[in-house]
Design a protein around this motif. Sequence first.
Motif, PDB file in Angstrom:
ATOM      1  N   ASP A  97      32.849  41.301  30.005  1.00 14.80           N
ATOM      2  CA  ASP A  97      34.181  41.673  30.499  1.00 14.80           C
ATOM      3  C   ASP A  97      34.694  42.992  29.946  1.00 14.80           C
ATOM      4  OD1 ASP A  97      34.442  39.580  32.180  1.00 14.80           O
ATOM      5  OD2 ASP A  97      35.825  38.418  30.960  1.00 14.80           O
ATOM      6  N   ASP A 100      32.526  48.482  31.240  1.00 13.22           N
ATOM      7  CA  ASP A 100      32.786  48.885  32.622  1.00 13.22           C
ATOM      8  C   ASP A 100      31.584  48.535  33.501  1.00 13.22           C
ATOM      9  OD1 ASP A 100      30.898  50.873  32.134  1.00 13.22           O
ATOM     10  OD2 ASP A 100      32.367  52.495  31.962  1.00 13.22           O
ATOM     11  N   ILE A 142      35.758  51.150  35.707  1.00 10.90           N
ATOM     12  CA  ILE A 142      36.777  50.164  35.322  1.00 10.90           C
ATOM     13  C   ILE A 142      36.101  48.952  34.679  1.00 10.90           C
ATOM     14  CG2 ILE A 142      38.522  50.849  37.023  1.00 10.90           C
ATOM     15  CD1 ILE A 142      37.726  48.461  38.694  1.00 10.90           C
ATOM     16  N   SER A 146      38.646  43.481  35.148  1.00  9.40           N
ATOM     17  CA  SER A 146      39.712  43.732  36.124  1.00  9.40           C
ATOM     18  C   SER A 146      39.231  43.608  37.573  1.00  9.40           C
ATOM     19  CB  SER A 146      40.334  45.118  35.880  1.00  9.40           C
ATOM     20  OG  SER A 146      39.351  46.105  36.044  1.00  9.40           O
ATOM     21  N   SER A 148      37.806  41.507  40.989  1.00  5.79           N
ATOM     22  CA  SER A 148      37.959  40.180  41.604  1.00  5.79           C
ATOM     23  C   SER A 148      36.656  39.391  41.434  1.00  5.79           C
ATOM     24  CB  SER A 148      38.255  40.330  43.099  1.00  5.79           C
ATOM     25  OG  SER A 148      37.082  40.754  43.775  1.00  5.79           O
TER      26      SER A 148
END
Length: 262
Positions: A97, A100, A142, A146, A148
């Motif tokens: 998590d 990136d 990212i 973050s 989905s």
Amino acid sequence: MVHVSATPVLALRGISKRFGAVQALTDVDLEVHAGEVVALVGDNGAGKSTLVKTIAGVGPADEGVFEWEGRPVEVNRPHDAQDLGIATVYQDLALCDNLDVVGNLFLGREIIRAGVLDEIEMERRARELLDTLSIRIPSVRIPVASLSGGQRQTVAIARSMLGEPKLVILDEPTAALGVEQTAQVLDLVERLRERGHAVILISHNMADVKAVADKVAVLRLGRNNGVFDVATTSQEEIISAITGATDNAVTRRKARTAGSRP
């Protein structure tokens, strides 16, 4: 539809597996060709996970033949399966998590130049890979946290593509996803087929199976219980094979709605 070759990429013949007194698999056969999606279905305890572990080299079979591109091979550990060109995307995804997208894609296979991580090259390859698979993500920089659920699943599948596998095993890839995210993942499964990969899709979701699979292989109590062509088989027939009952809740409901008397 990609042309399906005569020789399967993977052929399992007479696979059996015991855990102590429990016979988990008995004389199971399975074939998957390049450019073909085979859905592996069955109730809990039918042997799906055990069979996947056998293919992935995590739990080798006790008996039977494992053929790869027409020749018998030994697959006794995960490394053997990876070397052949088998990639497995498990349900838990094993993504980090805090890293990136680039960091996740290249985890364990980082590109190093002159003793330093080549971030520019890894980012370039990450973009190229995601573009090739038509995976849309806001940025490769990212954190995965973050994204989905559907995006996380597509990143995990993309990571398995880095080794150019010939066979991709997807374990319940849409289990925790909503409609839109499920569609994203199923689109990606279709693109894998178009690119000539063989795909084994483990799923409980009949709608997903009907949407993307070419064939459905049913396991019941650790044995083969039919291989069905999706285009010509009704959902009722497949569910009957899964439950092992010709008379079950589905067929009874169908009979009721057809207005027949009990």
